[in-house]
Design an enzyme around this catalytic site. Structure first.
Site, mmCIF file in Angstrom:
data_model
loop_
_atom_site.group_PDB
_atom_site.id
_atom_site.type_symbol
_atom_site.label_atom_id
_atom_site.label_comp_id
_atom_site.label_asym_id
_atom_site.label_seq_id
_atom_site.Cartn_x
_atom_site.Cartn_y
_atom_site.Cartn_z
ATOM 1 C CB ALA A 1 30.186 39.904 72.460
ATOM 2 C CE1 TYR B 1 35.158 38.716 74.953
ATOM 3 C CE2 TYR B 1 37.352 37.588 75.157
ATOM 4 C CZ TYR B 1 35.939 37.770 74.423
ATOM 5 O OH TYR B 1 35.757 37.551 72.967
#
Length: 370
Positions: free
Chosen positions: A86, A190
């Site tokens: 990620a 995020y």
């Protein structure tokens, strides 16, 4: 345990300790990592992974899982998957949004689709406490009332140095621990992509009959913490300053409450969640996705962390700047009792020991370890 465990992002900060823990537990491990430049500056695997790659029970695959063919090759034969790959951190600006969406959204979708095609039915997903947004609070005048999440703090309060969220009576709200059933409110790009990952994993579990453990990590620190990047966490930013001989600058009044959990404890939580995903019997957890908080259980402040790092490096004392960033949350700490109760996992690394390990791992050539 035995079988093939695929660890995406396995060359990273959390990935490498997870790989080591999996090998210790008897798994064969396939490490999948794109070695992206904002994490691995030289585009090469870390030396610790290169050493592990010589083992017969380790395979290293350099691939971007957003490519469907690469994802299929990476997931082939997997018995279980720990999906860590990620893009992390809060980002530099909103220009980062497409990369977050592609890396975290598309990347996860490709991993899950490949897992479905490969017949893998056990998944551990690295999520984050950022999905909660601000923490949960009680009204000082009603301490027996239900916890609630306040709205974003007002600029006029922050400007006058009032950093704690206020109740209707003007008094600071009282922070409490957040449990996994709290409402979710991601407050930045995020955080939104981490929640999207959770939704994708839940959909995968329902569609395939698989089992997904969604681990909401708190502030992870320890050896291997990324350095020299704006996407790193607060511990790395403080340590970067101390390595340059500068005092770490602490925003607000330093009283922001967080839970700092050591990376080795997070790796152990990943393996405990892999075991949990197997269920207690055939089909017992088929089609289930369940969230777990992963924290040390000890509430500390950002100022505590800055001071501990300054002591460990014998560096200058932190400077409390009073500055603030719009969108930052004041307090967010959560209960990890669900993970403890359902897996038997316990954090093992004491905070002071973990800080010393972090400083020592960054190298005596740059800092003096106390």
């Amino acid at each position: 345990m035995s079988g093939l465990l695929v660890v995406t992002g396995g060359a990273g900060f959390v990935g490498l300790p997870t790989v080591r823990a999996a090998l210790d537990a008897g798994w064969r491990v396939r490490v999948v990592d794109s070695l992206r430049g904002d994490v691995h500056a030289d585009g090469r695997p870390p030396r610790d992974l290169e050493a592990l790659a010589d083992r017969d029970d380790v395979e290293v695959v350099v691939a971007d899982v957003r490519d469907a063919g690469a994802a299929d090759r990476a997931l082939s034969g997997a018995d279980a998957v720990v999906h860590l790959a990620a893009k992390v951190g809060l980002g530099v600006s909103f220009d980062d949004a497409p990369d977050y969406a592609a890396s975290n959204g598309t990347g996860t979708a490709c991993v899950l689709a490949a897992a479905a095609r490969a017949g893998a039915r056990r998944l551990v997903l690295a999520s984050s406490m950022v999905v909660y947004g601000e923490g949960r609070y009680l009204d000082a005048s009603r301490p027996d009332g239900p916890p609630r999440q306040p709205p974003p703090r007002r600029v006029e309060d922050l400007e006058r140095g009032v950093f704690d969220p206020l109740g209707a009576d003007g008094r600071p709200l009282v922070p409490v621990l957040v449990t996994e059933d709290a409402a979710l409110e991601p407050r930045n790009v995020y955080a939104a992509t981490k929640l999207f990952q959770e939704h994708l994993a839940s959909s995968w579990a329902r569609a395939t009959g698989g089992t997904a453990a969604l681990l909401r990590y708190h502030n992870v620190y320890g050896p291997g913490l990324p350095a020299g990047t704006p996407y790193a966490g607060v511990a790395a930013l403080f340590l970067d300053a101390l390595e340059r001989g500068r005092a770490p600058r602490v925003f607000e009044d330093g009283g922001q409450r967080r839970d700092f959990v050591h990376v080795d404890d997070v790796a152990a939580a990943n393996l405990a969640a892999v075991a949990w995903s197997a269920g207690g019997g055939p089909g017992e957890r088929a089609g289930v996705a369940r969230a777990f908080n992963v924290g040390s259980g000890e509430v500390r402040t950002v100022g505590d962390l800055a001071s501990a790092l300054a002591r460990a490096t014998r560096g200058p004392e932190p400077v409390v700047s009073g500055e603030y960033r719009l969108g930052d949350v004041r307090h967010v700490t959560a209960s990890s009792e669900r993970l403890r109760a359902e897996t038997g996992w316990r954090p093992r690394v004491a905070f002071d020991d973990g800080v010393r390990q972090l400083v020592a791992a960054r190298g005596a050539s740059r800092v003096t370890v106390g």
